[in-house]
Design a protein around this motif. Structure first.
Motif, PDB file in Angstrom:
ATOM      1  N   ARG A  46      -4.724  -2.075 -10.095  1.00  0.00           N
ATOM      2  CA  ARG A  46      -5.400  -2.283  -9.669  1.00  0.00           C
ATOM      3  C   ARG A  46      -5.473  -3.893 -11.646  1.00  0.00           C
ATOM      4  O   ARG A  46      -5.605  -4.296 -11.879  1.00  0.00           O
ATOM      5  CB  ARG A  46      -6.880  -3.346  -8.505  1.00  0.00           C
ATOM      6  N   LYS A  47      -5.888  -1.829 -12.315  1.00  0.00           N
ATOM      7  CA  LYS A  47      -6.082  -2.675 -13.809  1.00  0.00           C
ATOM      8  C   LYS A  47      -5.487  -2.948 -14.615  1.00  0.00           C
ATOM      9  O   LYS A  47      -5.299  -3.306 -15.445  1.00  0.00           O
ATOM     10  CB  LYS A  47      -7.015  -1.621 -14.278  1.00  0.00           C
ATOM     11  N   HIS A  48      -4.385  -1.850 -14.766  1.00  0.00           N
ATOM     12  CA  HIS A  48      -2.939  -2.088 -15.540  1.00  0.00           C
ATOM     13  C   HIS A  48      -1.718  -1.869 -15.794  1.00  0.00           C
ATOM     14  O   HIS A  48      -1.177  -2.589 -15.802  1.00  0.00           O
ATOM     15  CB  HIS A  48      -3.106  -0.076 -16.045  1.00  0.00           C
ATOM     16  N   PHE A  49      -1.709  -2.398 -13.405  1.00  0.00           N
ATOM     17  CA  PHE A  49      -0.952  -3.274 -13.444  1.00  0.00           C
ATOM     18  C   PHE A  49       0.608  -1.939 -13.490  1.00  0.00           C
ATOM     19  O   PHE A  49       1.533  -2.707 -14.316  1.00  0.00           O
ATOM     20  CB  PHE A  49      -0.040  -4.320 -13.713  1.00  0.00           C
ATOM     21  N   PRO A  50       0.524  -0.901 -13.110  1.00  0.00           N
ATOM     22  CA  PRO A  50       1.858   0.089 -13.325  1.00  0.00           C
ATOM     23  C   PRO A  50       2.811  -0.296 -12.476  1.00  0.00           C
ATOM     24  O   PRO A  50       3.074  -0.834 -12.157  1.00  0.00           O
ATOM     25  CB  PRO A  50       1.589   1.378 -13.332  1.00  0.00           C
ATOM     26  N   LYS A  69      -0.928   1.353   1.968  1.00  0.00           N
ATOM     27  CA  LYS A  69      -1.404   0.663   2.223  1.00  0.00           C
ATOM     28  C   LYS A  69      -1.472  -0.375   1.791  1.00  0.00           C
ATOM     29  O   LYS A  69      -1.555  -1.136   1.439  1.00  0.00           O
ATOM     30  CB  LYS A  69      -2.376   0.953   3.471  1.00  0.00           C
ATOM     31  N   GLN A  70      -2.485   0.447   0.948  1.00  0.00           N
ATOM     32  CA  GLN A  70      -3.354  -0.888  -0.244  1.00  0.00           C
ATOM     33  C   GLN A  70      -2.315  -1.731  -1.697  1.00  0.00           C
ATOM     34  O   GLN A  70      -2.915  -2.752  -1.634  1.00  0.00           O
ATOM     35  CB  GLN A  70      -4.577  -0.188  -0.924  1.00  0.00           C
ATOM     36  N   ILE A  71      -1.767  -0.697  -2.137  1.00  0.00           N
ATOM     37  CA  ILE A  71      -1.449  -1.067  -2.493  1.00  0.00           C
ATOM     38  C   ILE A  71       0.440  -2.127  -1.932  1.00  0.00           C
ATOM     39  O   ILE A  71       0.588  -3.516  -2.632  1.00  0.00           O
ATOM     40  CB  ILE A  71       0.335  -0.172  -3.376  1.00  0.00           C
ATOM     41  N   ASP A  74      -1.021  -5.684  -1.306  1.00  0.00           N
ATOM     42  CA  ASP A  74      -1.797  -6.119  -2.450  1.00  0.00           C
ATOM     43  C   ASP A  74      -0.396  -6.823  -3.681  1.00  0.00           C
ATOM     44  O   ASP A  74       0.520  -6.727  -4.100  1.00  0.00           O
ATOM     45  CB  ASP A  74      -2.827  -5.336  -3.453  1.00  0.00           C
ATOM     46  N   LEU A  75      -0.510  -8.300  -3.035  1.00  0.00           N
ATOM     47  CA  LEU A  75       0.509  -9.246  -3.605  1.00  0.00           C
ATOM     48  C   LEU A  75       0.704  -9.515  -5.196  1.00  0.00           C
ATOM     49  O   LEU A  75       1.869  -8.626  -6.309  1.00  0.00           O
ATOM     50  CB  LEU A  75       0.415 -10.844  -3.367  1.00  0.00           C
ATOM     51  N   ARG A  76      -0.370  -8.464  -5.631  1.00  0.00           N
ATOM     52  CA  ARG A  76      -0.363  -8.746  -7.313  1.00  0.00           C
ATOM     53  C   ARG A  76      -0.315  -7.055  -7.378  1.00  0.00           C
ATOM     54  O   ARG A  76       1.042  -7.418  -9.026  1.00  0.00           O
ATOM     55  CB  ARG A  76      -1.699  -8.949  -7.865  1.00  0.00           C
TER      56      ARG A  76
END
Length: 753
Positions: A46-50, A69-71, A74-76
Motif C-alpha cells: 500500500r505504501k510503494h505500489f509494487p 484478497k486484500q490486494i 483494493d482498486l489502488r
C-alpha cells in the motif's frame, strides 16, 4: 526500447531465500523490497505500489490468502501482479489452488538469474501493455464522449489535461501546423498551463516555423523531441513575459501523409521524460488528432446544416419529398399553406390527393426529373378554399427513386403580371388613340416604337421601327441639323422645332416636333419621345393672319395719313380765313383752334410713322411738339422751358386728349402768366406711377390766376376744355397755387395686348 525500472516486493519468512532473490532482482536493474510476513507485505504494498509481489507459499495459508484478497479488492493496487513462489516439492494441485486463489502466476525454486530476469521482463510487459491499453481506451472513450457535447477548444483542453495526468506533466499545449509547413498557430493550452503557467493571451497566436523555439524541433525533424535539461539548450529562444519557467519538455508531431499536421507538447515532469513517455504521448497525440479531425468535420457539417436549415426556414416555399410512384414521403410547409392536412397526403399517392389533371402533370414531371436528372419547372392552378391560386413547381432529383418538389405560390406575381399586362394594354390604347404622332427613339436615333398615327402618316416607310428617324421622317442620310431629339439627348431638356413635312426636300406641310427626355435613376437620358403635331392648317392660318395684319397696318397707316392731311387742310383753311379777320379777339380764337388741330394732326403723324398703329411713343411726340409750341409762341427768351418725360406708350384715345390738355395749359401760360416782360419757367413732367397709371404735372411760376377766379367754378373756355378732356380719359385733375401754379393729372392709360 529501454524498459523502465520495476518495483518487486518479496514476501517470505525465510530471510536467506529473500536475500538470494533480492540480489538476483537487483542484478537485473530492477528495485527489490522485502517483507517477512503477510501483514508487513500488505503495508509495503500500500505504501510503494509494487509492480510485482513475489509471495512465498511457505507463509501460513490463512495469512497468504488474506494478503491476496486484500490486494485484489483494493482498486489502488489493481496494477500489482501476484506471483507465487513454490518449492520443488509443490504438487500441481498446490499450484492450481494457488492460481485459483487469485494469483496471476507462479515460479518454482530454484530460480536462475536469467530465468528470473526473463520472467520479470515478461511480467513488466504484461503490466505495461495491459494497463496502457486499458488507460488509452479509457481516455479515448472519454474524449469521444466529451467531444459530443463540447466545443473543439473545450475538447483540446480536456485532452491535454488527460495527457498531463498520464505522464505527470502540468504543462500541455496543442498547435496546428499550416499545410505549407511554414507556420504554426496555437490552438489550446491545458487547464494548468492557461491558469497558472502561461497567463499571456496566446490562443490563436501564429508563429513562423523559422522563428519558433526549441519545442518546434519536432516539426523540423519530424519526430518526437525530449529536452530533459531545458536550460542547457544552446538554441532556445527564451520565454515571453508572463510565461513560467520550463524545466523539461516532451513534444511530439502528428504526421499525416509525410507532413506534420499538429504538435502536442507536455512539460515540467518531476523526473526525466523517457522514450516510453514519448511513445505514450505520440500514441495519444495521434488519437487526439483523429478525434479533433472528426470534431472539426462535425463542426463544419453542423455549420453547413445550420446554414442550410436557416436557408430552408427563411424560404417561404413549400417542399415535398415524393418517390417515383408518386407517394408523398415528407414535406416542409406551414399548415395553412397546405392543400389538405398532412394526414390527407402523407404516404398517399398523388392520384388520390390532387385533381386528376394536376396529378397527371405532376407524375409526368417526376418521371422526366428522374430520367433526365434535370430540373423540371411547371406552373399550375389550384383552388384553395374556393379561390384560384397559382403555383410554380421546381422538381430536382434527390435520389435514384425520389424527387424534391419546391412549390412557390406565384398568385401575387400572376396578378401583378396581369395588372402590368392590362396597364400596358391601356397605355397602348391611349398611345394609339392620341391623334398626334408619337415616336420613341434610343440615343442613337433609332425608332423603337411608334403609335398608329405615325404609321398612317408614314405608310410608305413601313416598317418604321428599327430605322433611323431622319431616314424615315426626313428622307435624309444623316441627322437633321435642327434635330430637337439630338439637343434633348445632349442637354436632358425638352426641345421643340417646327419642321417641314413630309421632308425638307419635298415640303407639303408643317409639323411641330417636341422631344421629351426619358431618364434613368441617375438622370442620364436613355431614350427620347418625339411628339409630332401636324400644324399645317395652323401655319397656313398664321400666314394668312400675318398677311391680313399687314394689310390692316397698311390700311391704318393710310387712314392716319389721310386724317393727318385732312386736319392740316382744316388748319390751312383756318389760316386763310384768319387773314380776313381784323378783330383781334376773334383772330386769337382762330389761332387757338388752329393750334389744337395741329396738335391732333401731329398725333396722327406719329401713328402713321409708327410700326404699331395702335399706340405712339408719347415721349418722342411730346418733346417734338413742345419744341414747336415754344418756338411758335413768339415768347422771348425770358421764359425758360423745362420738361421731363419718361418712355410712355399711349393709345390714340389717350394721346389726343393729353396733347390737347398740354396745349391748353401751355397757351394759357404764354398768354396770361408772363405778360409785361415777366420772366419765368414752365415745367412739364410725365411719368408712369404704376402699371398703366400715369401722372402729368404742369406748372409755371407766372403771376397765377386772379383771386376772384376759382379753378372749380371758373367758366373760361380753356379751363372748361382741360376739365372736359381730363374726364374723357377718366383722369383726376387737381390745382394748386402758391409760388407756382400747378396742375396735376393722374390717369390710366393704354393697356398693351
Amino acid at each position: 526500447m529501454v524498459m523502465p525500472k520495476t518495483i518487486i516486493l518479496i514476501v517470505d519468512g525465510d530471510s536467506k531465500k529473500r536475500l538470494a532473490v533480492r540480489r538476483m532482482i537487483n542484478s537485473t536493474g530492477h528495485t527489490a523490497l522485502e517483507a517477512a510476513t503477510a501483514q508487513e507485505g500488505l503495508r509495503k504494498t500500500r505504501k510503494h505500489f509494487p509492480d510485482v509481489l513475489l509471495l512465498s507459499m511457505a507463509l501460513p495459508e490463512r495469512d497468504r490468502m488474506d494478503l491476496i484478497k486484500q490486494i485484489k479488492t483494493d482498486l489502488r493496487l489493481k496494477q500489482t501482479l501476484i506471483v507465487l513462489l513454490f518449492d520443488q516439492t509443490a504438487s500441481s494441485k498446490d499450484k492450481i489452488k494457488g492460481l485459483e486463489s487469485g494469483a496471476d502466476g507462479y515460479l518454482t525454486r530454484p530460480i536462475s538469474k536469467e530465468m528470473l530476469k526473463a520472467h520479470i521482463n515478461a511480467f513488466v510487459r504484461t503490466i505495461n501493455t495491459e494497463e496502457t491499453c486499458r488507460r488509452f481506451m479509457e481516455i479515448r472513450l472519454a474524449l469521444i464522449e466529451y467531444a459530443a457535447g463540447h466545443t473543439l477548444d473545450e475538447l483540446l483542453v480536456r485532452a491535454l489535461d488527460e495527457v498531463g495526468l498520464l505522464v505527470d506533466s502540468p504543462i500541455g499545449f496543442y498547435h496546428f501546423v499550416e499545410s505549407g509547413q511554414k507556420s504554426l498557430f496555437l490552438q489550446q493550452l491545458s487547464t494548468y498551463t492557461s491558469k497558472k503557467f502561461c497567463r499571456t493571451e496566446a490562443n490563436g497566436m501564429h508563429e513562423n516555423l523559422n522563428r519558433a523555439g526549441v519545442w518546434a524541433d519536432c516539426v523540423r525533424k519530424i519526430k518526437p523531441v525530449i529536452h530533459n535539461d531545458y536550460d542547457s539548450l544552446p538554441h532556445k529562444k527564451g520565454m515571453p513575459e508572463g510565461h513560467g519557467k520550463v524545466i523539461r519538455e516532451l513534444v511530439v508531431p502528428v504526421i499525416r501523409e509525410n507532413k506534420v499536421v499538429a504538435v502536442l507538447g507536455a512539460g515540467n515532469k518531476p523526473v526525466d521524460y523517457t522514450e516510453r513517455d514519448a511513445e505514450v504521448v505520440s500514441y495519444l497525440a495521434d488519437e487526439i488528432w483523429e478525434i479533433v479531425r472528426w470534431k472539426r468535420v462535425e463542426t463544419a457539417l453542423r455549420e453547413i446544416e445550420g446554414r442550410a436549415q436557416a436557408i430552408l426556414n427563411a424560404m417561404p416555399d413549400l417542399m415535398f419529398h415524393i418517390n417515383r410512384e408518386g407517394i408523398f414521403l415528407d414535406y416542409k410547409a406551414a399548415k395553412e399553406d397546405l392543400y389538405t392536412s398532412p394526414n390527407g397526403f402523407l404516404n398517399k399517392n398523388i392520384q388520390n390527393v390532387l385533381p386528376p389533371r394536376l396529378a397527371k402533370l405532376t407524375q409526368n414531371n417526376i418521371k422526366r426529373t428522374l430520367d433526365s436528372e434535370e430540373i423540371q419547372v411547371f406552373e399550375y392552378r389550384l383552388l384553395i378554399q374556393d379561390k384560384p391560386r397559382f403555383f410554380e413547381s421546381r422538381m430536382v432529383k434527390s435520389s435514384e427513386d425520389t424527387v424534391l418538389a419546391v412549390i412557390r405560390d406565384i398568385t401575387e406575381q400572376k396578378q401583378a403580371e396581369k395588372k402590368i399586362k392590362d396597364g400596358r394594354q391601356f397605355l397602348q390604347n391611349v398611345f394609339d388613340a392620341i391623334q398626334d404622332g408619337i415616336s420613341v427613339l434610343d440615343t442613337k436615333l433609332n425608332v423603337i416604337r411608334t403609335n398608329r398615327w405615325m404609321e398612317k402618316m408614314y405608310t410608305d416607310q413601313m416598317p418604321i421601327t428599327g430605322k433611323k428617324c431622319y431616314a424615315v421622317y426626313q428622307l435624309r442620310k444623316s441627322p437633321c441639323p435642327w434635330c430637337p431629339s439630338l439637343k434633348t439627348i445632349q442637354t436632358g431638356e425638352t426641345h421643340t422645332e417646327i419642321v417641314p413635312y413630309p421632308s425638307d426636300k419635298h415640303p407639303t406641310g408643317w409639323i411641330e416636333l417636341t422631344a421629351f427626355p426619358i431618364k434613368d435613376e441617375k438622370g442620364r437620358v436613355t431614350s427620347v419621345i418625339e411628339y409630332v403635331k401636324d400644324i399645317s392648317d395652323r401655319k397656313n392660318a398664321e400666314e394668312q393672319i400675318q398677311k391680313d395684319l399687314q394689310e390692316k397696318n397698311i390700311l391704318l397707316s393710310e387712314i392716319h395719313h389721310r386724317v393727318k392731311n385732312s386736319l392740316q387742310v382744316v388748319a390751312s383753311l383756318l389760316n386763310l380765313q384768319a387773314r380776313e379777320i381784323t378783330n383781334e379777339h376773334i383772330l386769337n380764337l382762330f389761332k387757338q383752334s388752329r393750334n389744337r388741330i395741329y396738335m391732333m394732326a401731329a398725333v396722327y403723324e406719329k401713328l402713321y410713322q409708327s410700326k404699331n398703329h395702335a399706340q405712339i411713343d408719347f415721349k418722342d411726340y411730346l418733346e417734338d411738339i413742345l419744341q414747336q409750341m415754344y418756338q411758335s409762341s413768339g415768347s422771348p427768351r425770358r421764359i425758360n422751358m423745362k420738361y421731363e418725360v419718361q418712355n410712355v406708350a399711349l393709345g390714340l384715345d389717350d394721346a389726343i386728349p393729353l396733347a390737347l390738355i398740354i396745349n391748353e395749359m401751355f397757351t394759357n401760360s404764354i398768354k396770361h402768366a408772363f405778360h409785361e416782360n415777366r420772366k419765368g419757367t414752365i415745367e412739364i413732367q410725365l411719368s408712369r406711377r404704376q402699371k398703366n397709371t400715369y401722372r402729368l404735372i404742369y406748372r409755371d411760376n407766372g403771376i397765377g390766376y386772379p383771386e376772384h377766379i376759382h379753378f372749380e367754378t371758373a367758366g373760361t373756355l380753356g379751363l372748361n376744355l382741360i376739365k372736359s378732356l381730363a374726364e374723357q380719359i377718366d383722369g383726376e385733375l387737381s390745382f394748386e397755387q402758391n409760388k407756382w401754379t400747378t396742375f396735376t393729372l393722374t390717369f390710366k392709360g393704354y393697356k398693351p395686348a
